[in-house]
Design an enzyme around this catalytic site. Structure first.
Site, PDB file in Angstrom:
ATOM      1  N   HIS A 192       5.568  -3.595   3.086  1.00  0.00           N
ATOM      2  CA  HIS A 192       6.106  -2.255   2.622  1.00  0.00           C
ATOM      3  C   HIS A 192       7.409  -1.745   3.622  1.00  0.00           C
ATOM      4  O   HIS A 192       7.617  -1.458   4.492  1.00  0.00           O
ATOM      5  CB  HIS A 192       5.057  -0.640   2.550  1.00  0.00           C
ATOM      6  CG  HIS A 192       4.076  -1.649   1.710  1.00  0.00           C
ATOM      7  ND1 HIS A 192       4.412  -0.563   0.227  1.00  0.00           N
ATOM      8  CD2 HIS A 192       3.055  -1.632   1.038  1.00  0.00           C
ATOM      9  CE1 HIS A 192       3.468  -0.854  -0.679  1.00  0.00           C
ATOM     10  NE2 HIS A 192       2.504  -1.567  -0.440  1.00  0.00           N
ATOM     11  N   ASP A 239      -4.787  -6.385  -5.011  1.00  0.00           N
ATOM     12  CA  ASP A 239      -4.277  -4.681  -5.188  1.00  0.00           C
ATOM     13  C   ASP A 239      -5.219  -3.843  -6.276  1.00  0.00           C
ATOM     14  O   ASP A 239      -3.766  -3.093  -6.193  1.00  0.00           O
ATOM     15  CB  ASP A 239      -3.281  -5.131  -5.234  1.00  0.00           C
ATOM     16  CG  ASP A 239      -1.768  -3.334  -4.468  1.00  0.00           C
ATOM     17  OD1 ASP A 239      -2.838  -3.020  -3.392  1.00  0.00           O
ATOM     18  OD2 ASP A 239      -0.817  -3.745  -4.599  1.00  0.00           O
TER      19      ASP A 239
END
Length: 386
Positions: free
Chosen positions: A201, A279
């Site tokens: 991220h 995920d």
């Protein structure tokens, strides 16, 4: 889940497949939570008395799957307390995931401390939970994906100490954007606490990612997603990860997050260093509809999870047996390479490959039986049939 008093499990007539390769007519015998004996042929018959015997019928037998990155499943998120966590984990265990990290999205620090403490409590009674993975709050706002921007922040030593302390030794993985102020120093603090640091991220360029890897970060969080891609003049963090043989690259292989041909590139560029992850959010193993991921609303349509009203992908609805099937059928990987990516490679990334990721004497008694279509048929974990 304690193996004390558990009957030995004897599995025979299997096609064993793990990082060491393929063995036909394989058998294994457990003793408590450990693989005690293995062999081929009919030698298993001498150990059948007193054991629960399972005929694999020539189907694939692999080590139990290890998921480094998961947020929920079966309609249950990991953010809503221990009962929801356990329900979500049960869904993934039915699909072959025998050991899991519980991943937490960015939330207020008090809520993260509570989630970490809950997981620490659960690890004391459930050995299949390896600990926590904090995916945030130290993430780049512009690469936040499905994390609430209101809860993102720059790292600081006091916050790190609070989070590490709340986990009571069970914080295993921490995703951080290395370009943030104090990020490199924070990586050092986490390493001293025994936490594996991941880069993700992030808006980091090649040089920034390389510096993070040089100071000890060892994982790239869901490669290609929520980061700069590969550009011929700006190679970015993916190339930095390719170059460093100490780096494990997470990959979401659902056919939606990363194109199969790009996935093939990752396996080619980083052999033995790709860890397939889910995920997954709450909709994994459940139906399409509306869900929550942390504080955000998520809409799932035809298995694709996005933040409601946007096109931003919000986790996956993947299970690891489907990721394995996709690796073989969509990407065209050798089955040994595919199995390695959700057994031995994630175990090595966490430093537990001496105990997990192989069907070998002395290793954990975790195994998955899959048919020829790569569908999970039976699962054993910690010496017990699930």
């Amino acid at each position: 889940m304690s193996p004390l008093g558990a009957r030995p499990q004897l599995i025979h007539s299997a096609r064993k497949l793990d990082t060491d390769g393929l063995v036909d007519d394989f058998w294994m015998l457990t003793d408590g939570d450990t693989i005690a004996r293995t062999g081929t042929g009919t030698g298993w018959r001498a150990h059948a008395e007193g054991a629960d015997v399972a005929d694999a019928g020539g189907h694939w037998l692999t080590p139990g799957f290890i998921d480094l990155h998961c947020h929920g499943g079966g309609g249950h998120p990991f953010d809503d307390g221990p009962e929801e966590m356990l329900e979500a984990l049960a869904t993934h265990r039915a699909h072959g995931t025998t050991r899991s990290l519980v991943s937490h999205v960015a939330n207020p620090l008090a809520q993260l401390r509570e989630s970490l403490s809950v997981v620490a409590d659960l690890t004391e009674v459930d050995p299949l939970i390896l600990g926590s993975h904090l995916e945030g709050p130290f993430l780049a706002v512009e690469r936040r994906g499905a994390h609430d921007a209101a809860f993102l922040r720059e790292p600081g030593p006091e916050m790190l100490e609070e989070l590490v302390g709340a986990a009571r030794g069970t914080l295993r993985q921490f995703t951080i954007a290395p370009e943030l102020p104090n990020a490199l120093e924070s990586i050092g603090v986490l390493l001293e606490a025994g936490v594996v640091v991941a880069v993700g991220h992030t808006g980091a360029d090649y040089e920034q990612a390389k510096r993070a890897f040089d100071v000890g970060a060892r994982i790239l969080t869901h490669a290609f997603n929520a980061m700069n891609g590969i550009h011929h003049r700006n190679p970015g963090p993916i190339i930095a990860a390719f170059e460093d043989e100490s780096i494990t690259l997470e990959l979401i292989l659902d056919g939606l997050h990363v194109h199969p041909r790009v996935a093939d590139l990752v396996f080619t560029a980083a052999p033995g260093r790709v860890a397939l992850i889910t995920d997954a959010m709450a909709a994994a193993g459940a139906v399409d509809g509306n869900y929550r991921l942390g504080s955000l609303n998520v809409t799932v349509t035809h298995g694709l999870a996005v933040l409601s009203g946007t096109s931003t992908i919000a986790g996956s609805t993947l299970t690891l047996d489907v990721a394995l099937r996709n690796a073989v059928t969509m990407v065209g990987l050798d089955p040994r390479v595919a199995v390695e990516a959700l057994t031995h490679t994630p175990a090595r990334a966490l430093g537990i490959d001496h105990r997990f990721g192989r069907l070998h004497t002395g290793y954990a008694a975790d195994a998955v039986l899959l048919d020829h279509e790569w569908t999970t048929r039976r699962v054993w974990a910690d010496g017990r049939a699930l």
